[in-house]
Scaffold this motif. Structure first.
Motif, PDB file in Angstrom:
ATOM      1  N   ARG A 104       0.833  -1.199   0.000  1.00  0.00           N
ATOM      2  CA  ARG A 104       0.000   0.000   0.000  1.00  0.00           C
ATOM      3  C   ARG A 104       0.869   1.252   0.000  1.00  0.00           C
ATOM      4  N   LEU A 107       2.258   1.960  -3.352  1.00  0.00           N
ATOM      5  CA  LEU A 107       1.236   2.470  -4.263  1.00  0.00           C
ATOM      6  C   LEU A 107       0.910   3.929  -3.962  1.00  0.00           C
TER       7      LEU A 107
ATOM      8  N   CYS B  55       4.904  -3.604 -12.249  1.00  0.00           N
ATOM      9  CA  CYS B  55       3.465  -3.594 -11.965  1.00  0.00           C
ATOM     10  C   CYS B  55       3.060  -4.851 -11.199  1.00  0.00           C
ATOM     11  N   ASP B  59       1.403  -5.917  -7.368  1.00  0.00           N
ATOM     12  CA  ASP B  59       0.240  -6.792  -7.273  1.00  0.00           C
ATOM     13  C   ASP B  59      -0.894  -6.417  -8.212  1.00  0.00           C
ATOM     14  N   MET B  60      -0.545  -5.760  -9.307  1.00  0.00           N
ATOM     15  CA  MET B  60      -1.573  -5.503 -10.309  1.00  0.00           C
ATOM     16  C   MET B  60      -1.835  -6.778 -11.091  1.00  0.00           C
ATOM     17  N   THR B  61      -3.066  -6.938 -11.533  1.00  0.00           N
ATOM     18  CA  THR B  61      -3.385  -8.107 -12.349  1.00  0.00           C
ATOM     19  C   THR B  61      -2.874  -7.892 -13.768  1.00  0.00           C
ATOM     20  N   GLU B  64      -5.060  -5.421 -15.511  1.00  0.00           N
ATOM     21  CA  GLU B  64      -4.751  -4.021 -15.210  1.00  0.00           C
ATOM     22  C   GLU B  64      -3.508  -3.576 -15.980  1.00  0.00           C
ATOM     23  N   LEU B  85      -7.056   4.089 -12.395  1.00  0.00           N
ATOM     24  CA  LEU B  85      -6.664   2.688 -12.214  1.00  0.00           C
ATOM     25  C   LEU B  85      -5.870   2.510 -10.923  1.00  0.00           C
ATOM     26  N   LEU B  86      -4.937   3.417 -10.699  1.00  0.00           N
ATOM     27  CA  LEU B  86      -4.103   3.288  -9.506  1.00  0.00           C
ATOM     28  C   LEU B  86      -4.935   3.489  -8.244  1.00  0.00           C
ATOM     29  N   THR B  88      -8.115   2.940  -7.800  1.00  0.00           N
ATOM     30  CA  THR B  88      -8.920   1.738  -7.610  1.00  0.00           C
ATOM     31  C   THR B  88      -8.086   0.621  -7.000  1.00  0.00           C
ATOM     32  N   HIS B  89      -6.892   0.484  -7.500  1.00  0.00           N
ATOM     33  CA  HIS B  89      -6.008  -0.577  -7.015  1.00  0.00           C
ATOM     34  C   HIS B  89      -5.665  -0.362  -5.541  1.00  0.00           C
ATOM     35  N   GLN B  92      -8.526  -1.422  -3.443  1.00  0.00           N
ATOM     36  CA  GLN B  92      -8.633  -2.879  -3.323  1.00  0.00           C
ATOM     37  C   GLN B  92      -7.664  -3.400  -2.274  1.00  0.00           C
TER      38      GLN B  92
END
Lengths: 144, 144
Positions: A104, A107, B55, B59-61, B64, B85-86, B88-89, B92
């Motif tokens: 986190r 990010l 990325c 831990d981005m899929t 993503e 996108l970031l 939202t990630h 999550q």
DNA sequence: ATAGCTCTCTATAGTAGCTATAGAGTCAAG
DNA sequence: CTTGACTCTATAGCTACTATAGAGAGCTAT
């Protein structure tokens, strides 16, 4: 008191397919069958499936649950093994939390690099992601 | 300056098979081939793979990442989509942390129920797991 | 040239824990 | 007798890889 798979699933809060899956995996015993080849379950099955689902809600793996069921089905020994399993599981969860909190932070740092609507080439986030020197440290299997 | 897949993998900290997997998934472009049918990569490939791995370390899929690469390859627009996108990630990840902390509390509560080596029937942990009234609340897909 | 070695190739199956689909059969109610 | 809800088996798909088999490429040492 015999119920069919749909009722069993409803009472345990899972899907019908999941019950059959647990049977295939050996977590649920093969039940009796009706004349029309429908699975018939009794109280013991209900309790066992609820046990499994409760363990799953605690994020235990099917393998861990298999172990617990084995210990439970074999009540002559003492329950030290259960304590060990649970303790290990708690530690895994704590490690995952720590890893996620680190993630986190990375990010959030990245988010600071771009405030809004600039042209793509100037986007600090994209540039931050391209920067190969700032990879997040990770152990072999991340377990996030 | 053309390198083969093993070197590329080494420089990006991933496995050879993973590079081929990314190619199959359309994240990496199909590279040129040598006379002996070996994949040959250049600087652009190295940078792209490092971007992908970075990325992933966040831990981005792959989905993503595909989106990010698409935005990156298409630099005429502004970069608002990347911010979204970031953001939202990050959310999550924060939800996952919250769920895990709740889970940890449940596990710790359960641990208190059995101090040590009692006979199996008396084990408070097993009994706690059997208690169908104390399921952990979970949303549809838990995302732990 | 030949043996040995490392690297690479393709294709396929396996991992966890389900979910989704197809095509058929069961059973009770209208 | 047909409709509809439920069940059956078997199979494929999901994520992001990992592992395996069997064959070819390319370099060094003899």
């Amino acid at each position: 008191m015999e119920i069919r798979i749909g009722d069993l699933a409803k009472r345990s809060g899972c899907e019908v397919v999941t019950v059959r899956y647990y049977e295939k995996e050996g977590l649920m015993p093969k039940p009796a069958r009706s004349g029309g080849n429908f699975r018939l379950y009794g109280d013991a099955h209900i309790e066992r499936l609820q046990f499994i689902r409760h363990c799953r809600s605690l994020d235990m793996t099917l393998s861990e649950i298999r172990t617990l069921l084995g210990l439970r089905d074999n009540p002559t020994q003492d329950c030290g093994g259960i304590n060990v399993l649970l303790e290990t599981h708690i530690q895994q969860v704590e490690m995952r939390v720590a890893a996620l909190l680190q993630l986190r932070q990375h990010l959030v740092n990245l988010r600071e690099k771009c405030s809004g609507s600039r042209p793509m080439e100037a986007c600090g986030i994209l540039n931050g992601l391209s920067d190969s020197n700032c990879h997040v440290a990770r152990s072999k299997q991340s377990n996030l």
